[in-house]
Design a protein around this motif. Structure first.
Motif, PDB file in Angstrom:
ATOM      1  N   LEU A 218      22.686  32.369  -4.817  1.00  0.00           N
ATOM      2  CA  LEU A 218      21.293  31.960  -4.608  1.00  0.00           C
ATOM      3  C   LEU A 218      20.525  33.008  -3.805  1.00  0.00           C
ATOM      4  N   LEU A 219      21.143  33.500  -2.740  1.00  0.00           N
ATOM      5  CA  LEU A 219      20.442  34.488  -1.910  1.00  0.00           C
ATOM      6  C   LEU A 219      20.197  35.781  -2.694  1.00  0.00           C
ATOM      7  N   ASP A 220      21.180  36.181  -3.485  1.00  0.00           N
ATOM      8  CA  ASP A 220      20.993  37.361  -4.340  1.00  0.00           C
ATOM      9  C   ASP A 220      19.857  37.148  -5.341  1.00  0.00           C
ATOM     10  N   LYS A 221      19.824  35.951  -5.922  1.00  0.00           N
ATOM     11  CA  LYS A 221      18.780  35.680  -6.919  1.00  0.00           C
ATOM     12  C   LYS A 221      17.407  35.650  -6.267  1.00  0.00           C
ATOM     13  N   LEU A 222      17.320  35.085  -5.063  1.00  0.00           N
ATOM     14  CA  LEU A 222      16.028  35.066  -4.358  1.00  0.00           C
ATOM     15  C   LEU A 222      15.544  36.489  -4.111  1.00  0.00           C
ATOM     16  N   GLU A 223      16.498  37.355  -3.788  1.00  0.00           N
ATOM     17  CA  GLU A 223      16.135  38.758  -3.554  1.00  0.00           C
ATOM     18  C   GLU A 223      15.569  39.395  -4.836  1.00  0.00           C
ATOM     19  N   LYS A 224      16.232  39.132  -5.953  1.00  0.00           N
ATOM     20  CA  LYS A 224      15.691  39.630  -7.236  1.00  0.00           C
ATOM     21  C   LYS A 224      14.310  39.067  -7.506  1.00  0.00           C
ATOM     22  N   ASN A 225      14.157  37.776  -7.236  1.00  0.00           N
ATOM     23  CA  ASN A 225      12.864  37.145  -7.496  1.00  0.00           C
ATOM     24  C   ASN A 225      11.766  37.680  -6.583  1.00  0.00           C
ATOM     25  N   GLU A 226      12.153  38.110  -5.383  1.00  0.00           N
ATOM     26  CA  GLU A 226      11.178  38.763  -4.500  1.00  0.00           C
ATOM     27  C   GLU A 226      10.604  40.019  -5.183  1.00  0.00           C
ATOM     28  N   MET A 227      11.475  40.694  -5.931  1.00  0.00           N
ATOM     29  CA  MET A 227      11.048  41.894  -6.657  1.00  0.00           C
ATOM     30  C   MET A 227      10.228  41.516  -7.900  1.00  0.00           C
ATOM     31  N   ASN A 228      10.724  40.528  -8.638  1.00  0.00           N
ATOM     32  CA  ASN A 228      10.062  40.156  -9.889  1.00  0.00           C
ATOM     33  C   ASN A 228       8.729  39.443  -9.669  1.00  0.00           C
ATOM     34  N   TYR A 229       8.673  38.728  -8.556  1.00  0.00           N
ATOM     35  CA  TYR A 229       7.453  37.984  -8.244  1.00  0.00           C
ATOM     36  C   TYR A 229       6.926  38.391  -6.877  1.00  0.00           C
ATOM     37  N   PRO A 230       6.420  39.611  -6.746  1.00  0.00           N
ATOM     38  CA  PRO A 230       5.874  40.026  -5.452  1.00  0.00           C
ATOM     39  C   PRO A 230       4.690  39.121  -5.095  1.00  0.00           C
ATOM     40  N   VAL A 231       4.612  38.787  -3.806  1.00  0.00           N
ATOM     41  CA  VAL A 231       3.602  37.829  -3.369  1.00  0.00           C
ATOM     42  C   VAL A 231       2.207  38.228  -3.838  1.00  0.00           C
ATOM     43  N   GLN A 232       1.922  39.497  -3.737  1.00  0.00           N
ATOM     44  CA  GLN A 232       0.569  39.941  -4.060  1.00  0.00           C
ATOM     45  C   GLN A 232       0.166  39.612  -5.502  1.00  0.00           C
ATOM     46  N   LYS A 233       1.128  39.771  -6.412  1.00  0.00           N
ATOM     47  CA  LYS A 233       0.823  39.487  -7.823  1.00  0.00           C
ATOM     48  C   LYS A 233       1.019  38.016  -8.194  1.00  0.00           C
ATOM     49  N   ALA A 234       2.021  37.389  -7.574  1.00  0.00           N
ATOM     50  CA  ALA A 234       2.430  36.058  -8.033  1.00  0.00           C
ATOM     51  C   ALA A 234       1.702  34.927  -7.323  1.00  0.00           C
ATOM     52  N   PHE A 235       0.968  35.243  -6.276  1.00  0.00           N
ATOM     53  CA  PHE A 235       0.323  34.190  -5.470  1.00  0.00           C
ATOM     54  C   PHE A 235      -0.554  33.274  -6.331  1.00  0.00           C
ATOM     55  N   GLY A 236      -0.203  32.015  -6.371  1.00  0.00           N
ATOM     56  CA  GLY A 236      -1.013  31.022  -7.078  1.00  0.00           C
ATOM     57  C   GLY A 236      -0.994  31.146  -8.590  1.00  0.00           C
ATOM     58  N   SER A 237      -0.081  31.946  -9.134  1.00  0.00           N
ATOM     59  CA  SER A 237      -0.033  32.138 -10.593  1.00  0.00           C
ATOM     60  C   SER A 237       1.153  31.396 -11.211  1.00  0.00           C
ATOM     61  N   ASN A 238       0.949  30.807 -12.376  1.00  0.00           N
ATOM     62  CA  ASN A 238       2.046  30.132 -13.072  1.00  0.00           C
ATOM     63  C   ASN A 238       2.620  31.011 -14.194  1.00  0.00           C
ATOM     64  N   LYS A 239       2.359  32.298 -14.130  1.00  0.00           N
ATOM     65  CA  LYS A 239       2.869  33.217 -15.168  1.00  0.00           C
ATOM     66  C   LYS A 239       4.297  33.672 -14.890  1.00  0.00           C
ATOM     67  N   LYS A 240       5.000  33.968 -15.955  1.00  0.00           N
ATOM     68  CA  LYS A 240       6.316  34.602 -15.818  1.00  0.00           C
ATOM     69  C   LYS A 240       6.147  36.046 -15.372  1.00  0.00           C
ATOM     70  N   TYR A 241       7.210  36.576 -14.780  1.00  0.00           N
ATOM     71  CA  TYR A 241       7.074  37.931 -14.241  1.00  0.00           C
ATOM     72  C   TYR A 241       6.811  38.974 -15.322  1.00  0.00           C
ATOM     73  N   THR A 242       7.264  38.694 -16.543  1.00  0.00           N
ATOM     74  CA  THR A 242       6.988  39.624 -17.643  1.00  0.00           C
ATOM     75  C   THR A 242       5.512  39.616 -18.024  1.00  0.00           C
ATOM     76  N   GLU A 243       4.792  38.595 -17.564  1.00  0.00           N
ATOM     77  CA  GLU A 243       3.373  38.505 -17.900  1.00  0.00           C
ATOM     78  C   GLU A 243       2.459  38.851 -16.722  1.00  0.00           C
ATOM     79  N   LEU A 244       3.079  39.046 -15.560  1.00  0.00           N
ATOM     80  CA  LEU A 244       2.246  39.301 -14.358  1.00  0.00           C
ATOM     81  C   LEU A 244       1.561  40.671 -14.427  1.00  0.00           C
TER      82      LEU A 244
END
Lengths: 109, 109, 109, 109
Positions: D83-109
């Protein structure tokens, strides 16, 4: 298939269930029925599932088909055309020469 | 529908995929395709999913139908008859008088 | 486990995603992640899936756990207690004497 | 969590069920339990599901957790680390600046 669609729509109409059947909930129900089908195979081989639960298999596959027809109807998809179009795409994604006898996804071929 | 079944079986035959398609694995794949359909609605309303992803919706529903036809073919189920039989059962389980406008399961009616 | 829950909630908080995470949508996402896990086994034996896709297996199982923790948090379920309570029920439903070595459901035992 | 894993493994051991629990079948069962959880929300809002079926919700989420722990145990995954490893990956895939308030997948961000 048009005749079958008319039958399932009439069944729903008679019960006034359209109010619950927004496409998102239909997609959920389609998943639940697909799971009930899969449950017949839980902890078992295909052979055992088929010999133990043939009638249930028929019923659950019918339920999957029921929601497939309703979903197609409600969002305005011609299911026959959709299938033929998808097969055409799959012909491209899985060319016989590459895909023959392989269990890989097209992105891995 | 017989014609469509012939098409999907021929598609598989050409790729020599029958070896992977035992019914348990077909049930798994049917579930995976139903999930891909549901994924189009993830974090969204029905309306947004339909307007954003209409072509994907058609493709995923086609994939569900593809595995439904293959499963029916492989285990020897007449899908049309299965549906009509199931509707008849549902007429008993959900009589109009009790089920009208209700979102309850028949065990709760 | 409290620490892990805090981590996943903080991850979500930082992205302002709580607005999408009503429990119904969390249940959908949990299903989608469970499907992605299952997809790793599609057309394959357990052995081949594990040797081909070990890292993906870890990631997908983590995703399942992520949504399990969020769901428990959001609806106020103590996951540890829920598991112990369920095991106790299962002790009753599957008494060792009847369930030993059997793949039957408790309703069939 | 180690303690919980011991408990579920002991429960299985006592019933001699390991023979059925190859990882592919565990992945199937995890999906089935996730579906039973989702079924509680079928045709309903989150609010209605929670008020109607709170105990079932707890039970089904426990079942999901049960299979998650067994799967992790059997294939040798440290769930907490995963889980901790996956959260770390998700930090990369969904950086706060881009992902804030968005319901898009990371491939669409």
């Amino acid at each position: 298939m048009n005749e079958l669609t008319k039958r399932v729509v009439a069944f729903r109409e008679a019960r006034n269930w359209k109010q619950f059947h927004n496409p998102k909930d239909l997609a959920i129900s389609l998943n639940l029925e697909a799971s009930e089908l899969l449950e017949l195979f839980q902890w078992k081989s295909s052979e055992d599932a088929i010999s133990d639960k043939y009638n249930d298999l028929s019923d659950e596959l019918a339920d999957v088909f029921y929601y497939t027809l309703l979903m197609a109807h409600d969002v305005g998809i011609d299911l026959e055309k959709a299938l033929l179009d998808k097969l055409e795409k799959n012909e491209m994604n899985y060319p016989v020469q590459k895909a023959f006898g392989s269990n890989k996804k097209y992105t891995e071929l």
